[in-house]
Design a protein around this motif. Structure first.
Motif, PDB file in Angstrom:
ATOM      1  N   GLY A  12       0.779  -1.220   0.000  1.00 31.81           N
ATOM      2  CA  GLY A  12       0.000   0.000   0.000  1.00 31.81           C
ATOM      3  C   GLY A  12       0.815   1.276   0.000  1.00 31.81           C
ATOM      4  N   THR A  13       2.134   1.162  -0.127  1.00 31.46           N
ATOM      5  CA  THR A  13       2.982   2.341  -0.102  1.00 31.46           C
ATOM      6  C   THR A  13       3.660   2.527  -1.458  1.00 31.46           C
ATOM      7  OG1 THR A  13       3.441   1.980   2.230  1.00 31.46           O
ATOM      8  CG2 THR A  13       4.928   3.448   1.055  1.00 31.46           C
ATOM      9  N   PRO A  14       3.488   3.690  -2.101  1.00 33.88           N
ATOM     10  CA  PRO A  14       4.176   3.926  -3.370  1.00 33.88           C
ATOM     11  C   PRO A  14       5.687   3.885  -3.170  1.00 33.88           C
ATOM     12  CG  PRO A  14       2.527   5.619  -2.963  1.00 33.88           C
ATOM     13  CD  PRO A  14       2.654   4.814  -1.711  1.00 33.88           C
ATOM     14  N   ARG A  15       6.394   3.317  -4.146  1.00 32.97           N
ATOM     15  CA  ARG A  15       7.848   3.229  -4.055  1.00 32.97           C
ATOM     16  C   ARG A  15       8.474   3.839  -5.307  1.00 32.97           C
ATOM     17  NH1 ARG A  15      11.488  -2.190  -3.815  1.00 32.97           N
ATOM     18  NH2 ARG A  15      13.492  -1.127  -3.968  1.00 32.97           N
ATOM     19  N   ARG A  16       9.314   4.836  -5.108  1.00 30.50           N
ATOM     20  CA  ARG A  16      10.028   5.464  -6.222  1.00 30.50           C
ATOM     21  C   ARG A  16      11.113   4.513  -6.681  1.00 30.50           C
ATOM     22  NH1 ARG A  16      14.550   8.240  -6.626  1.00 30.50           N
ATOM     23  NH2 ARG A  16      14.820   9.707  -8.315  1.00 30.50           N
ATOM     24  N   ILE A  17      11.103   4.195  -7.978  1.00 30.87           N
ATOM     25  CA  ILE A  17      12.057   3.251  -8.540  1.00 30.87           C
ATOM     26  C   ILE A  17      13.262   3.986  -9.112  1.00 30.87           C
ATOM     27  CG2 ILE A  17      12.398   1.419 -10.259  1.00 30.87           C
ATOM     28  CD1 ILE A  17      10.469   0.685  -7.947  1.00 30.87           C
ATOM     29  N   GLU A  18      13.004   5.026  -9.920  1.00 27.17           N
ATOM     30  CA  GLU A  18      14.085   5.784 -10.540  1.00 27.17           C
ATOM     31  C   GLU A  18      13.541   7.047 -11.170  1.00 27.17           C
ATOM     32  OE1 GLU A  18      15.468   2.866 -13.365  1.00 27.17           O
ATOM     33  OE2 GLU A  18      14.329   3.792 -14.990  1.00 27.17           O
ATOM     34  N   SER A  19      14.442   7.885 -11.648  1.00 29.13           N
ATOM     35  CA  SER A  19      14.088   9.080 -12.411  1.00 29.13           C
ATOM     36  C   SER A  19      14.631   8.922 -13.817  1.00 29.13           C
ATOM     37  CB  SER A  19      14.698  10.330 -11.777  1.00 29.13           C
ATOM     38  OG  SER A  19      14.103  10.568 -10.529  1.00 29.13           O
ATOM     39  N   LEU A  20      13.873   9.440 -14.791  1.00 32.60           N
ATOM     40  CA  LEU A  20      14.276   9.325 -16.178  1.00 32.60           C
ATOM     41  C   LEU A  20      13.697  10.494 -16.972  1.00 32.60           C
ATOM     42  CD1 LEU A  20      15.591   7.526 -18.403  1.00 32.60           C
ATOM     43  CD2 LEU A  20      13.362   6.407 -18.628  1.00 32.60           C
ATOM     44  N   LEU A  35       5.662   9.691 -13.641  1.00 38.16           N
ATOM     45  CA  LEU A  35       5.066  10.940 -13.176  1.00 38.16           C
ATOM     46  C   LEU A  35       5.972  12.117 -13.520  1.00 38.16           C
ATOM     47  CD1 LEU A  35       4.187   9.683  -9.595  1.00 38.16           C
ATOM     48  CD2 LEU A  35       2.617   9.859 -11.522  1.00 38.16           C
ATOM     49  N   PRO A  36       5.474  13.094 -14.271  1.00 37.05           N
ATOM     50  CA  PRO A  36       6.298  14.272 -14.524  1.00 37.05           C
ATOM     51  C   PRO A  36       6.719  14.896 -13.191  1.00 37.05           C
ATOM     52  CG  PRO A  36       4.314  14.319 -15.868  1.00 37.05           C
ATOM     53  CD  PRO A  36       4.159  13.198 -14.888  1.00 37.05           C
ATOM     54  N   GLN A  37       7.982  15.234 -13.075  1.00 38.53           N
ATOM     55  CA  GLN A  37       8.484  15.790 -11.819  1.00 38.53           C
ATOM     56  C   GLN A  37       7.859  17.136 -11.508  1.00 38.53           C
ATOM     57  OE1 GLN A  37      12.663  15.492 -12.694  1.00 38.53           O
ATOM     58  NE2 GLN A  37      12.806  13.457 -11.780  1.00 38.53           N
ATOM     59  N   THR A  38       7.256  17.772 -12.474  1.00 38.10           N
ATOM     60  CA  THR A  38       6.610  19.069 -12.255  1.00 38.10           C
ATOM     61  C   THR A  38       5.255  18.949 -11.572  1.00 38.10           C
ATOM     62  OG1 THR A  38       5.670  18.959 -14.486  1.00 38.10           O
ATOM     63  CG2 THR A  38       7.757  20.142 -14.229  1.00 38.10           C
ATOM     64  N   LEU A  39       4.730  17.737 -11.429  1.00 40.71           N
ATOM     65  CA  LEU A  39       3.404  17.559 -10.823  1.00 40.71           C
ATOM     66  C   LEU A  39       3.362  17.858  -9.334  1.00 40.71           C
ATOM     67  CD1 LEU A  39       1.897  14.300 -12.353  1.00 40.71           C
ATOM     68  CD2 LEU A  39       1.193  16.657 -12.753  1.00 40.71           C
ATOM     69  N   GLY A  40       4.440  17.590  -8.635  1.00 39.12           N
ATOM     70  CA  GLY A  40       4.407  17.720  -7.184  1.00 39.12           C
ATOM     71  C   GLY A  40       3.807  16.462  -6.572  1.00 39.12           C
ATOM     72  N   PRO A  41       3.327  16.549  -5.329  1.00 43.04           N
ATOM     73  CA  PRO A  41       2.796  15.369  -4.647  1.00 43.04           C
ATOM     74  C   PRO A  41       1.577  14.781  -5.374  1.00 43.04           C
ATOM     75  CG  PRO A  41       3.148  17.156  -3.093  1.00 43.04           C
ATOM     76  CD  PRO A  41       3.337  17.729  -4.476  1.00 43.04           C
ATOM     77  N   VAL A  42       1.501  13.463  -5.409  1.00 40.14           N
ATOM     78  CA  VAL A  42       0.401  12.751  -6.061  1.00 40.14           C
ATOM     79  C   VAL A  42      -0.234  11.808  -5.049  1.00 40.14           C
ATOM     80  CG1 VAL A  42      -0.186  11.089  -7.870  1.00 40.14           C
ATOM     81  CG2 VAL A  42       1.495  12.869  -8.329  1.00 40.14           C
ATOM     82  N   ARG A  43      -1.567  11.795  -5.010  1.00 34.85           N
ATOM     83  CA  ARG A  43      -2.294  10.882  -4.122  1.00 34.85           C
ATOM     84  C   ARG A  43      -2.532   9.569  -4.839  1.00 34.85           C
ATOM     85  NH1 ARG A  43      -7.478  13.060  -1.432  1.00 34.85           N
ATOM     86  NH2 ARG A  43      -7.334  10.898  -0.828  1.00 34.85           N
ATOM     87  N   PHE A  44      -1.976   8.501  -4.320  1.00 31.49           N
ATOM     88  CA  PHE A  44      -2.160   7.191  -4.929  1.00 31.49           C
ATOM     89  C   PHE A  44      -3.330   6.427  -4.323  1.00 31.49           C
ATOM     90  CE2 PHE A  44       2.147   8.068  -6.242  1.00 31.49           C
ATOM     91  CZ  PHE A  44       2.180   7.547  -7.513  1.00 31.49           C
ATOM     92  N   ASP A  45      -3.909   6.935  -3.248  1.00 27.97           N
ATOM     93  CA  ASP A  45      -5.007   6.223  -2.604  1.00 27.97           C
ATOM     94  C   ASP A  45      -6.349   6.516  -3.265  1.00 27.97           C
ATOM     95  OD1 ASP A  45      -5.020   8.838  -1.748  1.00 27.97           O
ATOM     96  OD2 ASP A  45      -5.538   8.367   0.327  1.00 27.97           O
ATOM     97  N   SER A  46      -6.322   7.194  -4.395  1.00 25.16           N
ATOM     98  CA  SER A  46      -7.526   7.439  -5.188  1.00 25.16           C
ATOM     99  C   SER A  46      -7.157   7.177  -6.646  1.00 25.16           C
ATOM    100  CB  SER A  46      -7.992   8.889  -4.999  1.00 25.16           C
ATOM    101  OG  SER A  46      -7.077   9.775  -5.612  1.00 25.16           O
ATOM    102  N   SER A  47      -8.071   7.424  -7.536  1.00 24.25           N
ATOM    103  CA  SER A  47      -7.771   7.222  -8.957  1.00 24.25           C
ATOM    104  C   SER A  47      -7.127   8.464  -9.572  1.00 24.25           C
ATOM    105  CB  SER A  47      -9.050   6.860  -9.707  1.00 24.25           C
ATOM    106  OG  SER A  47      -9.995   7.892  -9.569  1.00 24.25           O
ATOM    107  N   GLU A  48      -6.728   9.410  -8.740  1.00 22.76           N
ATOM    108  CA  GLU A  48      -6.162  10.676  -9.203  1.00 22.76           C
ATOM    109  C   GLU A  48      -4.934  10.499 -10.089  1.00 22.76           C
ATOM    110  OE1 GLU A  48      -4.133  14.731  -7.417  1.00 22.76           O
ATOM    111  OE2 GLU A  48      -4.138  12.933  -6.183  1.00 22.76           O
ATOM    112  N   ALA A  49      -4.041   9.606  -9.739  1.00 22.79           N
ATOM    113  CA  ALA A  49      -2.746   9.491 -10.418  1.00 22.79           C
ATOM    114  C   ALA A  49      -2.898   9.297 -11.924  1.00 22.79           C
ATOM    115  CB  ALA A  49      -1.923   8.370  -9.823  1.00 22.79           C
TER     116      ALA A  49
END
Length: 72
Positions: A12-20, A35-49
């Motif tokens: 249940g926890t998002p894990r950052r794998i790498e940047s590209l 995820l574009p780095q310009t987005l800022g924080p993203v909520r993964f507990d909804s369908s928002e992402a």
């Protein structure tokens, strides 16, 4: 710089794998997200992402890497 990382368990926890190329690749509940780095924080507990502009999702790390590479 790419590094190969084994997929983490579907938890249940998002894990950052790498940047590209201006994207962060995150694994969450069986899905890889670019995820574009310009987005800022993203909520993964909804369908928002998946609805946010510029977000790429896929079932494999390579599919998300390839999609990001095709953008630039």
């Amino acid at each position: 710089m790419r590094r190969i990382v084994s997929p983490p368990p579907a938890a249940g926890t998002p894990r950052r794998i790498e940047s590209l190329k201006g994207y962060d690749i995150v694994f969450y509940k069986g899905v890889y997200y670019g995820l574009p780095q310009t987005l800022g924080p993203v909520r993964f507990d909804s369908s928002e992402a998946k609805r946010l502009p510029g977000v790429i999702d896929g079932t494999t790390l390579e599919s998300v890497r390839d999609a990001i590479a095709e953008l630039r």
